[in-house]
Design a protein around this motif. Structure first.
Motif, PDB file in Angstrom:
ATOM      1  N   ARG A  20       0.846  -1.188   0.000  1.00  8.09           N
ATOM      2  CA  ARG A  20       0.000   0.000   0.000  1.00  8.09           C
ATOM      3  C   ARG A  20       0.885   1.244   0.000  1.00  8.09           C
ATOM      4  NH1 ARG A  20      -5.108   0.343   3.896  1.00  8.09           N
ATOM      5  NH2 ARG A  20      -3.642  -0.414   5.444  1.00  8.09           N
ATOM      6  N   TYR A  48     -10.904   3.988  -7.399  1.00 11.49           N
ATOM      7  CA  TYR A  48     -11.517   2.656  -7.386  1.00 11.49           C
ATOM      8  C   TYR A  48     -11.427   1.959  -8.732  1.00 11.49           C
ATOM      9  CZ  TYR A  48     -13.604   4.390  -3.045  1.00 11.49           C
ATOM     10  OH  TYR A  48     -13.810   4.926  -1.812  1.00 11.49           O
ATOM     11  N   HIS A  75     -11.260   9.756  -1.106  1.00 17.43           N
ATOM     12  CA  HIS A  75     -11.979   8.480  -1.026  1.00 17.43           C
ATOM     13  C   HIS A  75     -11.032   7.295  -0.991  1.00 17.43           C
ATOM     14  CE1 HIS A  75     -15.588  10.695  -1.230  1.00 17.43           C
ATOM     15  NE2 HIS A  75     -15.321  11.193  -2.428  1.00 17.43           N
ATOM     16  N   GLU A  84      -2.534   0.708  -4.533  1.00 16.65           N
ATOM     17  CA  GLU A  84      -2.212  -0.613  -3.995  1.00 16.65           C
ATOM     18  C   GLU A  84      -1.663  -1.485  -5.113  1.00 16.65           C
ATOM     19  OE1 GLU A  84      -5.600  -0.846  -0.486  1.00 16.65           O
ATOM     20  OE2 GLU A  84      -5.739  -2.191  -2.209  1.00 16.65           O
ATOM     21  N   LYS A 123     -11.374  10.496   9.385  1.00 16.15           N
ATOM     22  CA  LYS A 123     -12.160   9.350   8.897  1.00 16.15           C
ATOM     23  C   LYS A 123     -12.716   8.524  10.050  1.00 16.15           C
ATOM     24  CE  LYS A 123     -11.342   9.521   4.379  1.00 16.15           C
ATOM     25  NZ  LYS A 123     -12.412   9.436   3.393  1.00 16.15           N
ATOM     26  N   LYS A 454      -0.780  -1.457   8.601  1.00 15.09           N
ATOM     27  CA  LYS A 454      -2.194  -1.240   8.939  1.00 15.09           C
ATOM     28  C   LYS A 454      -2.476   0.238   9.025  1.00 15.09           C
ATOM     29  CE  LYS A 454      -5.827  -1.873   8.899  1.00 15.09           C
ATOM     30  NZ  LYS A 454      -6.629  -2.633   7.947  1.00 15.09           N
TER      31      LYS A 454
HETATM   32  N1  LIG Z   1      -7.797  -3.427  -0.933  1.00 13.69           N
HETATM   33  C1  LIG Z   1      -8.087  -3.025   0.272  1.00 13.69           C
HETATM   34  N2  LIG Z   1      -8.944  -3.721   1.028  1.00 13.69           N
HETATM   35  C2  LIG Z   1      -9.245  -3.302   2.289  1.00 13.69           C
HETATM   36  C3  LIG Z   1      -8.655  -2.157   2.851  1.00 13.69           C
HETATM   37  C4  LIG Z   1      -7.742  -1.417   2.028  1.00 13.69           C
HETATM   38  O1  LIG Z   1      -7.164  -0.407   2.462  1.00 13.69           O
HETATM   39  N3  LIG Z   1      -7.505  -1.889   0.768  1.00 13.69           N
HETATM   40  N4  LIG Z   1      -8.971  -1.784   4.159  1.00 13.69           N
HETATM   41  C5  LIG Z   1      -8.098  -1.130   5.000  1.00 13.69           C
HETATM   42  O2  LIG Z   1      -8.178  -1.173   6.195  1.00 13.69           O
HETATM   43  C6  LIG Z   1     -10.213  -2.256   4.727  1.00 13.69           C
HETATM   44  C7  LIG Z   1     -11.322  -1.448   4.167  1.00 13.69           C
HETATM   45  N5  LIG Z   1     -11.207  -0.088   4.575  1.00 13.69           N
HETATM   46  C8  LIG Z   1     -11.496   0.971   3.760  1.00 13.69           C
HETATM   47  C9  LIG Z   1     -12.232   2.006   4.296  1.00 13.69           C
HETATM   48  C10 LIG Z   1     -12.614   3.072   3.504  1.00 13.69           C
HETATM   49  C11 LIG Z   1     -12.230   3.114   2.184  1.00 13.69           C
HETATM   50  C12 LIG Z   1     -12.688   4.208   1.310  1.00 13.69           C
HETATM   51  O3  LIG Z   1     -12.393   4.241   0.138  1.00 13.69           O
HETATM   52  N6  LIG Z   1     -13.454   5.133   1.835  1.00 13.69           N
HETATM   53  C13 LIG Z   1     -14.029   6.246   1.078  1.00 13.69           C
HETATM   54  C14 LIG Z   1     -15.357   5.878   0.471  1.00 13.69           C
HETATM   55  C15 LIG Z   1     -16.441   5.537   1.461  1.00 13.69           C
HETATM   56  C16 LIG Z   1     -17.771   5.256   0.826  1.00 13.69           C
HETATM   57  O4  LIG Z   1     -17.876   4.931  -0.367  1.00 13.69           O
HETATM   58  O5  LIG Z   1     -18.743   5.375   1.586  1.00 13.69           O
HETATM   59  C17 LIG Z   1     -14.130   7.447   1.947  1.00 13.69           C
HETATM   60  O6  LIG Z   1     -13.928   7.347   3.154  1.00 13.69           O
HETATM   61  O7  LIG Z   1     -14.367   8.512   1.404  1.00 13.69           O
HETATM   62  C18 LIG Z   1     -11.441   2.096   1.662  1.00 13.69           C
HETATM   63  C19 LIG Z   1     -11.078   1.024   2.458  1.00 13.69           C
HETATM   64  C20 LIG Z   1     -10.363  -3.707   4.413  1.00 13.69           C
HETATM   65  N7  LIG Z   1     -10.128  -4.020   3.008  1.00 13.69           N
END
Ligand SMILES: Nc1nc2c(c(=O)[nH]1)N(C=O)[C@@H](CNc1ccc(C(=O)N[C@@H](CCC(=O)O)C(=O)O)cc1)CN2
Ligand SMILES: Nc1nc2c(ncn2[C@@H]2O[C@H](COP(=O)(O)OP(=O)(O)OP(=O)(O)O)[C@@H](O)[C@H]2O)c(=O)[nH]1
Ligand SMILES: [Mg+2]
Length: 454
Positions: A20, A48, A75, A84, A123, A454
């Protein structure tokens, strides 16, 4: 913020590994380590989306093929631009790819730094961030339910409610100070006391969840004790499903403590097998006995083993006297053979007595039931929030102490200014708990307990 990278998956061979990369330059540095097969640049990609291509080594030659995924700020997990890399999960390949990423101008991530950035980006709250590690560590369905509830803000909301009670009293105190004598609203030391008493009770009931929280998180520390040769190691091996502990018919076989984490029904035990307790001339055995006695003092649960094929003797009696005031389950072992043990003398010492034949594996269900009765608290619901670690407990204790002092100050008729100061400190302790007002040192300390990646 400067760009960081780490391997997010375990440092072991696996099907796929994920690196990452997060920070201001994540997408451009990732581009230096990767060529998409179709010629697409990561810079053109929206959030994404992912693309297939080759990963490069530090010399620019092809190292491996795999997938790059682009996340666009805000996001992403960290709230920053993130890329990643999913490569083949070989330890060497993954490590080499990470070297390429570093060489492109990226800093190694510190333990918990991605989640720390997610916290700093707003967040998640501090208690929610702490729950991320509890999700990773969850040993079963119930543990996961608690971790998820914390991630959803269960403790955060519980603490906020308590804070509101304190803030309301602070408001009353301010009003008291601001109003001229004749316009004072109905604020009296008595009314303040009455308003703060429930706050103290809420703090106490929240603090009371800590023991259970600790057990959910780290398991029950359980120690098997008894005089030599009663079958402690046989029981240990039965419970752990291994032959880790040496079993012989010679009394005094086990000397070192042997430990395993095991799952008994819905409860995780950190189980220790110990040296048989007896007075002995053997120096090595003496040391084993000493360690066993220390474990006895530290454990959450004691499994006290007796040999039913022999009458109770002085070694058994000495052990009985040594048992501290904590949950104990008596195990009457070797029930496959004819009994010589008169249990009348034992029963007054124990609220739970279980007959087993560890060598045959019988009696295990009863043991599981007894352990669940003691440590599986079905009535505690995850949604209410629990105190999940020592840091949170410490903050609550601080808040409790200040509220207690404020109540005493009110009763003693002290100046209301003094009460205000105490309540402000209590409110601050709760803001530290949730991370709403917290020093950098505390934040760093919280995330230093995380794993790298993490
Ligand atoms: N590939 C991958 N899988 C993973 C993670 C990761 O970092 N990468 N995670 C790592 O721990 C966990 C998931 N955590 C995540 C939490 C938020 C967002 C994110 O893109 N949040 C956006 C959109 C939220 C939405 O659509 O509601 C945001 O906060 O704006 C991505 C991963 C578990 N799986
Ligand atoms: N008949 C019978 N024998 C058992 C049972 N459990 C253990 N034994 C025997 O008892 C002897 C001692 O077993 P261990 O498990 O080594 O006993 P321990 O309490 O760990 O002994 P120390 O390490 O010396 O303190 C061995 O010969 C075992 O096979 C049982 O349920 N039934
Ligand atoms: Mg043994």
């Amino acid at each position: 913020m400067h760009t960081i990278a780490a391997i997010a998956t375990p440092h072991a061979a696996g099907g796929i590994a994920v690196i990452r990369i997060s920070g201001d330059t994540a997408i451009s540095v990732a581009q230096q380590c990767f060529r998409s097969t179709g010629g697409k640049s990561l810079a053109e990609m929206s959030g994404y989306t992912c693309v297939y291509g080759s990963f490069l080594d530090t010399a620019g030659s092809e190292l491996d093929d795999g997938i790059a995924t682009v996340f666009r700020a805000p996001h992403s997990y960290t709230g920053e631009d993130t890329v990643e890399f999913s490569c083949h999960g070989g330890i060497f390949v993954t490590r080499q790819l990470l070297e390429t990423v570093y060489a492109a101008g990226v800093q190694p991530a510190e333990a918990g730094e991605f989640t720390k950035r997610a916290f700093l980006a707003g967040k998640m709250t501090l208690t929610q961030a702490e729950a991320v590690m509890d999700v990773i560590g969850a040993a079963g369905k119930r543990e996961l339910a608690f971790a998820h509830a914390q991630q959803n803000g269960a403790l955060f909301h519980r603490v906020q409610q308590i804070s509101q009670g304190i803030v309301r009293s602070l408001g009353d105190l301010a009003a008291w100070a601001d109003y001229p004598e004749d316009e004072i609203p109905a604020v009296t030391p008595e009314s303040l006391h009455a308003a703060l008493q429930p706050v103290l009770e809420q703090l106490d009931s929240t603090l009371a969840t800590y023991d259970y929280g600790r057990i959910l998180q780290s398991g029950v520390s359980a120690v098997i004790v008894g005089k030599p040769n009663v079958g402690k190691s046989t029981l240990f091996n039965l419970l752990s499903g291994s032959q880790r502990s040496i079993v012989t018919e010679i009394a005094g076989t086990t000397r070192d403590v042997v430990e395993e984490q095991i799952r008994l029904g819905n409860v995780t035990l950190r189980l220790s097998d110990t040296a048989g307790l007896r007075e002995t001339e053997d120096v090595i055995e003496q040391m084993g006995v000493k360690i066993a006695e220390e474990r006895l003092a530290q454990a959450d649960l004691i499994l006290a083993v007796f040999d039913t094929t022999r009458p109770l003797d002085d070694d058994d009696r000495r052990m009985l006297e040594q048992l501290p005031e904590k949950p104990v389950i008596a195990i009457l072992n070797k029930s496959d053979q004819s009994a010589q043990l008169d249990t009348d003398e034992l029963e007054p010492h124990f609220s739970r007595v279980i007959t087993m034949a560890a060598r045959e594996g019988s009696g295990l269900e009863q043991l599981q039931q007894a352990v669940e009765e003691l440590f599986y608290q079905a009535e505690v619901t995850p949604e209410l929030g629990i105190v999940a670690n020592a840091r949170q407990k410490q903050c609550l204790e601080q808040a409790r102490e200040q509220v207690q002092l404020a109540l005493e100050a009110l009763d003693a008729g002290e100046l209301l200014d003094a009460v205000t100061v105490l309540l402000e400190e209590a409110a601050n302790a709760l803001l530290t708990l949730t991370g709403e007002r917290v020093s950098e040192a505390v934040v760093n300390d919280v995330f230093s307990r995380f794993c790298v990646g993490k």
